[in-house]
Design a protein around this motif. Sequence first.
Motif, PDB file in Angstrom:
ATOM      1  N   ASP A 218       0.791  -1.414   0.130  1.00  0.00           N
ATOM      2  CA  ASP A 218       0.132  -0.037   0.102  1.00  0.00           C
ATOM      3  C   ASP A 218       0.788   1.288   0.083  1.00  0.00           C
ATOM      4  OD1 ASP A 218      -2.780   1.085   0.499  1.00  0.00           O
ATOM      5  OD2 ASP A 218      -1.505   2.121   1.867  1.00  0.00           O
ATOM      6  N   THR A 219       1.757   1.307   0.861  1.00  0.00           N
ATOM      7  CA  THR A 219       2.633   2.669   1.191  1.00  0.00           C
ATOM      8  C   THR A 219       4.260   2.024   1.417  1.00  0.00           C
ATOM      9  OG1 THR A 219       0.682   3.529   1.999  1.00  0.00           O
ATOM     10  CG2 THR A 219       2.837   4.620   2.535  1.00  0.00           C
ATOM     11  N   VAL A 220       5.021   2.751   0.802  1.00  0.00           N
ATOM     12  CA  VAL A 220       6.669   2.566   1.036  1.00  0.00           C
ATOM     13  C   VAL A 220       7.138   4.067   1.528  1.00  0.00           C
ATOM     14  CG1 VAL A 220       8.656   2.202  -0.142  1.00  0.00           C
ATOM     15  CG2 VAL A 220       6.695   0.876  -0.636  1.00  0.00           C
ATOM     16  N   ILE A 221       7.670   3.838   2.639  1.00  0.00           N
ATOM     17  CA  ILE A 221       8.490   4.995   3.209  1.00  0.00           C
ATOM     18  C   ILE A 221       9.822   4.661   3.315  1.00  0.00           C
ATOM     19  CG2 ILE A 221       8.644   6.284   5.341  1.00  0.00           C
ATOM     20  CD1 ILE A 221       5.853   4.933   6.212  1.00  0.00           C
ATOM     21  N   ALA A 222      10.355   6.088   2.504  1.00  0.00           N
ATOM     22  CA  ALA A 222      11.965   5.885   2.450  1.00  0.00           C
ATOM     23  C   ALA A 222      12.648   7.106   3.051  1.00  0.00           C
ATOM     24  CB  ALA A 222      12.180   5.822   1.145  1.00  0.00           C
ATOM     25  N   VAL A 312       7.708   9.288   0.289  1.00  0.00           N
ATOM     26  CA  VAL A 312       6.603   8.274   0.517  1.00  0.00           C
ATOM     27  C   VAL A 312       5.858   7.968  -0.969  1.00  0.00           C
ATOM     28  CG1 VAL A 312       4.424   8.015   1.386  1.00  0.00           C
ATOM     29  CG2 VAL A 312       6.111   9.032   2.829  1.00  0.00           C
ATOM     30  N   MET A 313       5.803   6.552  -1.277  1.00  0.00           N
ATOM     31  CA  MET A 313       5.097   6.056  -2.205  1.00  0.00           C
ATOM     32  C   MET A 313       3.894   5.607  -1.756  1.00  0.00           C
ATOM     33  SD  MET A 313       4.141   3.499  -4.341  1.00  0.00           S
ATOM     34  CE  MET A 313       5.126   2.189  -3.457  1.00  0.00           C
ATOM     35  N   ALA A 314       2.725   5.950  -2.339  1.00  0.00           N
ATOM     36  CA  ALA A 314       1.600   5.203  -2.329  1.00  0.00           C
ATOM     37  C   ALA A 314       0.853   4.517  -3.540  1.00  0.00           C
ATOM     38  CB  ALA A 314       0.432   6.251  -1.445  1.00  0.00           C
ATOM     39  N   ASN A 315       0.545   3.521  -3.457  1.00  0.00           N
ATOM     40  CA  ASN A 315      -0.101   2.719  -4.540  1.00  0.00           C
ATOM     41  C   ASN A 315      -1.536   3.263  -4.957  1.00  0.00           C
ATOM     42  OD1 ASN A 315       1.690   1.030  -6.099  1.00  0.00           O
ATOM     43  ND2 ASN A 315       1.568  -0.487  -4.112  1.00  0.00           N
ATOM     44  N   THR A 357       3.897   9.808  -5.599  1.00  0.00           N
ATOM     45  CA  THR A 357       5.215   9.966  -4.735  1.00  0.00           C
ATOM     46  C   THR A 357       4.989  11.556  -4.254  1.00  0.00           C
ATOM     47  OG1 THR A 357       6.788  10.536  -6.509  1.00  0.00           O
ATOM     48  CG2 THR A 357       6.815   7.893  -5.713  1.00  0.00           C
ATOM     49  N   THR A 358       5.614  11.367  -2.973  1.00  0.00           N
ATOM     50  CA  THR A 358       5.893  12.788  -2.184  1.00  0.00           C
ATOM     51  C   THR A 358       7.165  12.893  -1.504  1.00  0.00           C
ATOM     52  OG1 THR A 358       4.607  12.131  -0.211  1.00  0.00           O
ATOM     53  CG2 THR A 358       3.379  13.279  -1.910  1.00  0.00           C
ATOM     54  N   ARG A 367       3.903  11.873   4.208  1.00  0.00           N
ATOM     55  CA  ARG A 367       3.136  10.878   4.402  1.00  0.00           C
ATOM     56  C   ARG A 367       1.451  11.033   4.265  1.00  0.00           C
ATOM     57  NH1 ARG A 367       3.551   5.626   8.667  1.00  0.00           N
ATOM     58  NH2 ARG A 367       2.244   4.210   7.562  1.00  0.00           N
ATOM     59  N   GLU A 368       1.155  12.194   4.547  1.00  0.00           N
ATOM     60  CA  GLU A 368      -0.382  12.721   4.659  1.00  0.00           C
ATOM     61  C   GLU A 368      -0.634  13.050   3.183  1.00  0.00           C
ATOM     62  OE1 GLU A 368      -3.983  15.067   3.900  1.00  0.00           O
ATOM     63  OE2 GLU A 368      -1.565  15.862   3.994  1.00  0.00           O
ATOM     64  N   ARG A 369       0.504  13.690   2.620  1.00  0.00           N
ATOM     65  CA  ARG A 369       0.037  14.348   1.164  1.00  0.00           C
ATOM     66  C   ARG A 369       0.000  13.038   0.221  1.00  0.00           C
ATOM     67  NH1 ARG A 369       5.249  16.984   0.733  1.00  0.00           N
ATOM     68  NH2 ARG A 369       5.006  16.941  -1.394  1.00  0.00           N
TER      69      ARG A 369
END
Length: 383
Positions: A218-222, A312-315, A357-358, A367-369
């Motif tokens: 769902d989400t990737v945080i780097a 942050v990447m969100a699918n 991605t943001t 992350r919120e964006r």
Amino acid sequence: MTFPVVGMVGGGQLARMTHEAGIPLGIRFKLLSASPQDSAALVAGDVVVGDHRDLDTLRAFAKGCDVITFDHEHVPTEHLRVLEAEGIPVRPGPAALVHAQDKGVMRARLTRLGVPCPRHRIVEDPADVRRFAETEAGGFPVVLKTVRGGYDGKGVWIVASAADADRVTEPFLAGVPVLAEEKVDFVRELAANVVRSPHGQAVAYPVVESVQAGGVCDTVIAPAPGLPAETAVAAQEMALTVARELEVTGHLAVELFETADGRVLVNELAMRPHNSGHWTQDGAVTSQFANHVRAVLDLPLGDPRPRAPWTVMANVLGGDFPDMYPAFLHCMARDPQLKIHMYGKDVKPGRKVGHVTTYGDDLADVRERARHAADYLRGIIDE
């Protein structure tokens, strides 16, 4: 000057984004796609529609290609050995790729290398599952996986009890090998992404946190927030070791479990660009896709460092609103730094149709964006 032709087997979004990364370099792509409507087939200039499981199709496709690579692991290993024996560069080669194709082979090899893995064994029937759980895994629950073909939660069963074990008959009736593993008590999932070239150069991206929902990323945080530096370095070193020892060429994603007691265990391997590396498209100096192209052509690899403290990447998964384009107006106006990547797929509930991605200095804001944009595009929210 003649620029090389990269033959990519598979026409999904990974092929689409890898093709995009090669365009600025003048690299020509030839695509073997199952359908002219596949994500990459919609944008590539040289598309062959055919079955990647057919050897003659693969041989014909390989003509005129300087190297063959993949956006999935489903080409029969024996076919790749034939291509390699006929002098066609296959990267990653079949001797490496089999570890991403067959979970049983992967577990056995990593164990021999001393790479930490969950307790595991090939099981033959429900009674054998019970024996594994009771004598080797420390009890139920355990996880069953078909050794080949499963992904995104498919081909995976959680067995909570001996009674559950008796009910999971599908993979055994199908006659496919089944891997049983302890169900790891993990606090989160991580991923270590590395790229290795044929002459042995390798680079490592920051270790990321991968948040799953319903068995799908769902989400990737780097980088992974709160991960001790020594743990992150150890995970990168482990991934680089796996790439070297298995002689991987191209991108390698090592999916990991972080346990409550601070250990890191290998969950899965993928030898291609990977969802956990999509953040690099906008968040790293050189993306996973660009470095995969460089690696399979044995070009010097690019800088993997992040451009911002947090990315942050969100699918974007399909929902009940098939036309996502009108939502662009709101998302782009609300966040001019937002990056939207759509795959050209028909929208179906739960299907990966794109990602956003943001990036920035404040993780909570970043992350919120990303979450807002992914949810708005899907139609979950309307403000």
